[in-house]
Design a protein around this motif. Structure first.
Motif, PDB file in Angstrom:
ATOM      1  N   GLY A  91     -66.832  40.581 103.590  1.00 12.82           N
ATOM      2  CA  GLY A  91     -66.972  39.303 104.283  1.00 12.82           C
ATOM      3  C   GLY A  91     -67.433  38.181 103.362  1.00 12.82           C
ATOM      4  N   ILE A  92     -67.434  38.440 102.054  1.00 12.65           N
ATOM      5  CA  ILE A  92     -67.849  37.401 101.091  1.00 12.65           C
ATOM      6  C   ILE A  92     -66.623  36.882 100.345  1.00 12.65           C
ATOM      7  CG2 ILE A  92     -69.255  36.910  99.036  1.00 12.65           C
ATOM      8  CD1 ILE A  92     -71.091  39.252  99.932  1.00 12.65           C
ATOM      9  N   ARG A  93     -66.457  35.563 100.384  1.00  8.52           N
ATOM     10  CA  ARG A  93     -65.372  34.922  99.632  1.00  8.52           C
ATOM     11  C   ARG A  93     -65.924  34.480  98.274  1.00  8.52           C
ATOM     12  NH1 ARG A  93     -60.176  35.693 101.498  1.00  8.52           N
ATOM     13  NH2 ARG A  93     -60.071  35.368 103.749  1.00  8.52           N
ATOM     14  N   VAL A  94     -65.413  35.052  97.215  1.00 10.85           N
ATOM     15  CA  VAL A  94     -65.806  34.620  95.870  1.00 10.85           C
ATOM     16  C   VAL A  94     -64.671  33.772  95.316  1.00 10.85           C
ATOM     17  CG1 VAL A  94     -66.502  35.340  93.550  1.00 10.85           C
ATOM     18  CG2 VAL A  94     -67.184  36.702  95.548  1.00 10.85           C
ATOM     19  N   ARG A  95     -64.958  32.508  95.057  1.00  6.83           N
ATOM     20  CA  ARG A  95     -63.921  31.587  94.578  1.00  6.83           C
ATOM     21  C   ARG A  95     -64.104  31.218  93.109  1.00  6.83           C
ATOM     22  NH1 ARG A  95     -65.533  29.043  99.558  1.00  6.83           N
ATOM     23  NH2 ARG A  95     -64.358  30.037 101.252  1.00  6.83           N
ATOM     24  N   ASP A  96     -65.109  31.812  92.474  1.00 11.86           N
ATOM     25  CA  ASP A  96     -65.348  31.569  91.054  1.00 11.86           C
ATOM     26  C   ASP A  96     -65.270  32.889  90.306  1.00 11.86           C
ATOM     27  OD1 ASP A  96     -65.870  29.004  91.895  1.00 11.86           O
ATOM     28  OD2 ASP A  96     -68.051  29.213  91.779  1.00 11.86           O
ATOM     29  N   LEU A  97     -64.303  32.987  89.418  1.00 12.88           N
ATOM     30  CA  LEU A  97     -64.163  34.221  88.631  1.00 12.88           C
ATOM     31  C   LEU A  97     -65.181  34.222  87.493  1.00 12.88           C
ATOM     32  CD1 LEU A  97     -60.268  34.594  88.402  1.00 12.88           C
ATOM     33  CD2 LEU A  97     -61.871  35.904  89.829  1.00 12.88           C
ATOM     34  N   PRO A  98     -65.543  35.409  87.001  1.00 11.53           N
ATOM     35  CA  PRO A  98     -65.197  36.727  87.525  1.00 11.53           C
ATOM     36  C   PRO A  98     -66.092  37.122  88.699  1.00 11.53           C
ATOM     37  CG  PRO A  98     -66.562  36.972  85.569  1.00 11.53           C
ATOM     38  CD  PRO A  98     -66.349  35.484  85.772  1.00 11.53           C
ATOM     39  N   ILE A  99     -65.632  38.103  89.488  1.00 12.18           N
ATOM     40  CA  ILE A  99     -66.371  38.563  90.668  1.00 12.18           C
ATOM     41  C   ILE A  99     -67.386  39.600  90.209  1.00 12.18           C
ATOM     42  CG2 ILE A  99     -66.172  39.482  93.006  1.00 12.18           C
ATOM     43  CD1 ILE A  99     -63.130  38.762  92.812  1.00 12.18           C
ATOM     44  N   THR A 100     -68.527  39.111  89.778  1.00 14.08           N
ATOM     45  CA  THR A 100     -69.579  40.013  89.295  1.00 14.08           C
ATOM     46  C   THR A 100     -70.520  40.349  90.446  1.00 14.08           C
ATOM     47  OG1 THR A 100     -70.607  37.988  88.490  1.00 14.08           O
ATOM     48  CG2 THR A 100     -69.503  39.378  86.870  1.00 14.08           C
TER      49      THR A 100
END
Ligand code: MOS
Length: 760
Positions: A746-755
């Protein structure tokens, strides 16, 4: 794009379609999963890479890198280094020979240089990490030691190294790889404001660096005024023309060899180190070996630049896109031409009523950014495909179904027909194989012990390119063997094997009797191994040479033969000879034709026709990327547990090599998604993690079993139906992972990388 090229494109659009390749469906040799021809050489260590070439009197080079991003060298103390054991030469701007600025790739037809700055010609500094001195010694260790003794003081001036500050100066470049920087169709912002459902999102992608297993290296010597260069290169002939320009030599005076390359991915072009090594060899009168350390690769060669991207989508309840907006800014320098074409995928993928695509750049004082596996498409699909996933959720439409509804009838921005496009089929086949129907569309719905589990999907795409200027030769020998030559590249992707297969198919020979030789500018001109273009470029040149071969064979056969009176269009090469297309009795073997003519060999050469096929059709490859992730609820640890790439990339020449290219691309995509990031000190402009210990490429434990399937549908407008497969694998992977992470957590990560810090 020159005026002439543009004029030619307009003419070609009006011409009727050229008949497609007669061998489009031939499958005697093409399509076989033959093992790598260079495999044995590599596993036994007998493949000789450029840093392993022996030369009499070799000296070893080490570089000293600037510690400021902009300014000048205030003082230089070289005495201690010069007095160190084994030192042959210390070269700085004070004693470097005069050299012309190198021609820049894309901007100049002869250019392979990533940066157009003059190399070591004055005391000015342009990026933190720019080579300021070269030390030459009898051994590498002595050179490295002496380099550490050099004392350099700098006078720093203001450097633009902070992207957040520099973005205020963002502007449109004059073009993006020959395409307009801005495309606007209809009234996209108005349509967005009026849309029934919309998303308006901002994404950030960081800098990335190439980490080929073989760091950049060359062994270089001057011989009677000629320059001999063994380089790790993906653009041999352009390296030759670039070095010729820098050292004011005729191109024939420069020979570049590169028979083996340990991976390149876009930045094995010309940087300072080759120019400096050749200059040092000239000054010292000795051959020189230069091997960049891993830190040297990060300091002296550039990677993928950082971007900020906006994707805004407006849609009706039925999913039809009323507004498609993709804009953003990439960091570049004032001395290169690489505006990271992140809007390119959005130009061709989906139907929309109103479209706005705009690329901007902002100049920073940093090492020139450059091409890195699917420049643009890899990170552009991250933004676009994540946004589409968010829209699908708002619409309560399955993300694959949404993409099916958005399938365009023709290219949405150019208006051209698609040459061949089977994205919907790639999704269908992929969904079935991956078990997409087992996905729960609700986020945070599936938990196994400590792990949240989720599935995501995204589209990948990469253009078809074929490069102009390639030539190939075919040497037919009296014993029936053939050697095909072109100054092309084998960087591990299977060129030598796949091209032997194509040539054998075309020449009607058993594949064991055909050799493909490459990697030397003494051979007919190769095109760069870039833009996933090399396979098509070589096939086109070999095909042209084979047409000359047929004519010459008919001449040699003469009238007193079964072939007497036949024209090239009447015959085909089959069963190791030439025969009438319909009459099986009219046939003569190559061996017989040569023997009767009293010839030891027949050698022909031809240039490929201009690559105009892409001007009449929208030619792209497609991928449906499927990902399953597990995210640890306690620690945030992210693991990809399954991955499937379902590809539509035209004809596949060798499925074993293709599988390896697809997997390699996907693995690089997992690095892009989850762990890779060049950390950049935005006060000093210095890269802080120039090592594999701190720049995290995926290792075995990070990579699950990767599955790949493909449609294998030939492209009717490309040589032999191929479209290139080197880069498509990485595209879409970042978004597939991010979308799976959302489904899991349920978490949108819009900044790479997904750490993991972004998942807690
Ligand atoms: Mo590729 S980035 O064209 O080597």
């Amino acid at each position: 794009m020159s005026l002439l090229e543009n004029a030619m494109k307009r003419v070609v659009r009006l011409m009727p379609d050229k008949a497609s390749d007669m061998l489009m469906d031939a499958n005697r040799v093409v399509g076989l999963p033959l093992p790598r021809r260079d495999g044995g050489l590599k596993v036994t260590g007998s493949a000789r890479f450029s840093a392993e070439v022996g030369m009499e009197g070799l000296a070893y080079a080490a570089l000293v890198y600037s510690r400021i991003a902009r300014g000048r060298i205030a003082s230089l103390e070289t005495a201690a280094a010069e007095a160190a054991p084994g030192v042959v030469l210390v070269m700085t701007h004070r004693n470097a020979p005069p050299m012309a600025p190198p021609p820049v790739m894309m901007a100049d037809d002869a250019g392979a240089a990533a940066s157009g700055l003059p190399v070591m010609q004055d005391d000015s500094i342009h990026w933190n990490g720019e080579p300021v001195a070269l030390v030459l010694a009898e051994t590498q260790e002595q050179a490295d030691h002496a380099a550490a003794l050099l004392r350099v003081e700098y006078e720093a001036s203001h450097a633009e190294v902070d992207f957040a500050a520099a973005r205020a100066k963002a502007h449109e470049p004059s073009s993006v790889l020959g395409e307009p920087a801005r495309i606007e169709i209809g009234k996209p912002e108005k349509a967005l404001a009026e849309a029934e459902v919309s998303v308006d999102l901002t994404f950030h992608t960081p800098r990335y660096n190439h980490c080929a297993i073989e760091p950049h290296a060359l062994t270089v010597a001057w011989q009677d005024g000629s320059l001999l260069v063994h380089d790790a290169s993906q653009m041999l002939h352009l390296t030759r023309s670039t070095l010729a320009r820098v050292f004011k030599l005729a191109e024939e005076k420069v020979r570049v060899l590169s028979p083996f390359v340990g991976g390149a991915f876009g930045n094995k072009s010309v940087w300072n180190h080759q120019i400096l090594a050749a200059a040092a060899a000239k000054l010292a009168g000795r051959p020189v070996r230069m091997t960049l350390s891993r830190e040297g690769v990060f300091r002296a060669t550039g990677g993928r630049t950082l971007t900020e991207q906006r994707v805004a989508l407006g849609a009706g309840r039925d999913g039809r896109l009323t507004a498609l907006i993709h804009t953003g800014i990439a960091g570049v320098t004032s001395h290169n031409d690489c505006p990271e074409p992140f809007t390119f995928p959005t130009r061709h993928l989906y139907a929309a009523d109103n479209i706005l695509l705009q690329q901007q750049v902002t100049e920073l004082d940093m090492v020139a950014n450059t091409f890195m596996r699917a420049p643009g498409e890899s990170i552009g699909t991250f933004a676009l495909e994540c946004a589409l996933d968010e829209l699908a959720e708002k619409l309560e439409i399955d993300p694959i179904e949404l993409r099916r509804r958005l399938e365009p009838k023709k290219d949405p921005t150019s208006g051209l027909p698609f040459s061949e496009r089977n994205l919907v089929e790639a999704y269908r086949a992929g969904a079935e194989r991956f078990g997409w129907d087992r996905r729960d569309p609700r986020p945070r719905a599936r938990r196994e012990g400590e792990w949240w589990v989720g599935m995501g999907v995204a589209t990948g795409t990469y253009p078809y390119y074929r490069m102009a200027g390639g030539s190939a030769s075919i040497q037919l020998l009296a014993d029936g063997r053939a050697i095909v030559r072109m100054g092309s590249h084998e960087m591990g992707m299977g060129t030598a094997t796949a091209q032997a297969q194509h040539a054998a198919e075309r020449l009607g020979l058993p594949v064991e009797q055909v050799t493909f030789e490459y990697g030397d500018t003494d051979m007919p001109s190769g095109t760069m191994a870039g833009g996933s273009s090399q396979t098509a470029s070589i096939i086109a040149a070999v095909t042209a040479a084979s047409e000359v071969l047929v004519k010459e064979l008919l001449k040699l056969a003469g009238n007193d033969s079964a072939l007497g009176g036949l024209k090239p269009r009447d015959v085909e090469m089959r069963d190791a000879g030439l025969g009438h297309r319909e009459d099986g009795t009219r046939f003569e073997s190559f061996v017989s034709i040569l023997r009767r003519a009293g010839r030891d060999e027949l050698l022909v050469q031809a240039a490929a026709p201009q690559p105009m096929e892409g001007t009449k059709h929208s030619m792209h490859s497609y991928a449906a990327q499927f990902c399953e992730v597990r995210v640890n609820a306690v620690t945030g640890e992210l693991r990809v547990s399954r991955f499937l790439g379902s590809f539509d990339t035209g004809r596949i020449i060798n499925p074993r090599m293709a599988m390896s290219q697809f997997r390699g691309g996907i693995i690089m995509g997992l690095g892009l998604a989850m762990s890779e990031e060049t950390l950049f000190d935005e006060r000093m402009g210095r890269i802080m993690n120039p090592s594999l210990a701190e720049y995290h490429v995926p290792v075995h434990l990070d990579v699950p079993e990767i599955d790949a399937i493909w449609t294998d549908i030939p492209d009717p407008h490309s040589p032999m139906g191929v479209r290139g497969i080197g880069e498509i694998g990485i595209t879409g992977v970042g978004a597939a992972v991010a979308n799976a992470v959302y489904n899991a957590t349920g978490i949108r990560v819009r900044d790479l990388p997904i750490t993991l810090d972004k998942l807690l």
